[in-house]
Design a protein around this motif. Sequence first.
Motif, PDB file in Angstrom:
ATOM      1  N   PRO A 194       0.798  -1.224   0.000  1.00 25.37           N
ATOM      2  CA  PRO A 194       0.000   0.000   0.000  1.00 25.37           C
ATOM      3  C   PRO A 194       0.839   1.286   0.000  1.00 25.37           C
ATOM      4  CG  PRO A 194      -0.128  -1.091   2.127  1.00 25.37           C
ATOM      5  CD  PRO A 194       0.627  -2.000   1.213  1.00 25.37           C
ATOM      6  N   GLN A 195       2.075   1.218   0.457  1.00 23.86           N
ATOM      7  CA  GLN A 195       2.907   2.429   0.499  1.00 23.86           C
ATOM      8  C   GLN A 195       3.492   2.764  -0.867  1.00 23.86           C
ATOM      9  OE1 GLN A 195       5.749   1.583   3.584  1.00 23.86           O
ATOM     10  NE2 GLN A 195       4.412   2.430   5.182  1.00 23.86           N
ATOM     11  N   THR A 196       3.897   1.704  -1.606  1.00 22.52           N
ATOM     12  CA  THR A 196       4.573   1.960  -2.887  1.00 22.52           C
ATOM     13  C   THR A 196       3.724   1.593  -4.100  1.00 22.52           C
ATOM     14  OG1 THR A 196       5.574  -0.245  -2.960  1.00 22.52           O
ATOM     15  CG2 THR A 196       6.805   1.496  -1.811  1.00 22.52           C
ATOM     16  N   GLY A 197       2.671   0.801  -3.896  1.00 23.76           N
ATOM     17  CA  GLY A 197       1.862   0.348  -5.021  1.00 23.76           C
ATOM     18  C   GLY A 197       2.499  -0.818  -5.762  1.00 23.76           C
ATOM     19  N   GLU A 198       3.655  -1.262  -5.286  1.00 25.79           N
ATOM     20  CA  GLU A 198       4.395  -2.350  -5.921  1.00 25.79           C
ATOM     21  C   GLU A 198       3.672  -3.686  -5.716  1.00 25.79           C
ATOM     22  OE1 GLU A 198       8.715  -4.536  -5.187  1.00 25.79           O
ATOM     23  OE2 GLU A 198       8.203  -2.707  -4.110  1.00 25.79           O
ATOM     24  N   THR A 199       3.654  -4.521  -6.771  1.00 25.24           N
ATOM     25  CA  THR A 199       3.060  -5.848  -6.672  1.00 25.24           C
ATOM     26  C   THR A 199       4.032  -6.776  -5.962  1.00 25.24           C
ATOM     27  OG1 THR A 199       1.840  -5.508  -8.721  1.00 25.24           O
ATOM     28  CG2 THR A 199       2.118  -7.775  -7.991  1.00 25.24           C
ATOM     29  N   ILE A 200       3.510  -7.548  -5.015  1.00 25.52           N
ATOM     30  CA  ILE A 200       4.338  -8.495  -4.267  1.00 25.52           C
ATOM     31  C   ILE A 200       3.701  -9.871  -4.315  1.00 25.52           C
ATOM     32  CG2 ILE A 200       5.299  -6.756  -2.696  1.00 25.52           C
ATOM     33  CD1 ILE A 200       3.237  -7.661  -0.601  1.00 25.52           C
ATOM     34  N   LYS A 201       4.502 -10.895  -4.089  1.00 19.87           N
ATOM     35  CA  LYS A 201       4.017 -12.269  -4.043  1.00 19.87           C
ATOM     36  C   LYS A 201       3.725 -12.633  -2.592  1.00 19.87           C
ATOM     37  CE  LYS A 201       4.752 -13.388  -8.400  1.00 19.87           C
ATOM     38  NZ  LYS A 201       3.691 -13.738  -9.301  1.00 19.87           N
ATOM     39  N   ILE A 202       2.537 -13.164  -2.334  1.00 18.75           N
ATOM     40  CA  ILE A 202       2.163 -13.631  -1.002  1.00 18.75           C
ATOM     41  C   ILE A 202       2.158 -15.149  -1.051  1.00 18.75           C
ATOM     42  CG2 ILE A 202       0.385 -13.639   0.784  1.00 18.75           C
ATOM     43  CD1 ILE A 202      -0.559 -10.921  -0.367  1.00 18.75           C
TER      44      ILE A 202
END
Length: 90
Positions: free
Chosen positions: A63-71
């Motif tokens: 939410p801070q950077t908008g970057e997509t991450i893998k969960i």
Amino acid sequence: MNKTDLIDAMAEHAGITKAAAKKALECALIEIEGALQKGNRVSLVGFGSWSVSKRAARDGRNPQTGETIKIKAKNIVKFKAGSDLSSAVN
């Protein structure tokens, strides 16, 4: 209500010492945890049941950077209230 409050209430209601109530509660929690670790379902009729479900891996967003991450995929514990418990709170 926290764990200490629950132990106090159990001891008073059952007429046992707080030490005995604490041991009983801890033993119950250990057994529930052990059953869930084995993938079993724990059911207390009228109160509710716990089960383990697999949550698939998915994409999320920072939410801070908008970057997509893998969960990562993981197991989660689900609780479903029984009819007596549901009736008691409604």
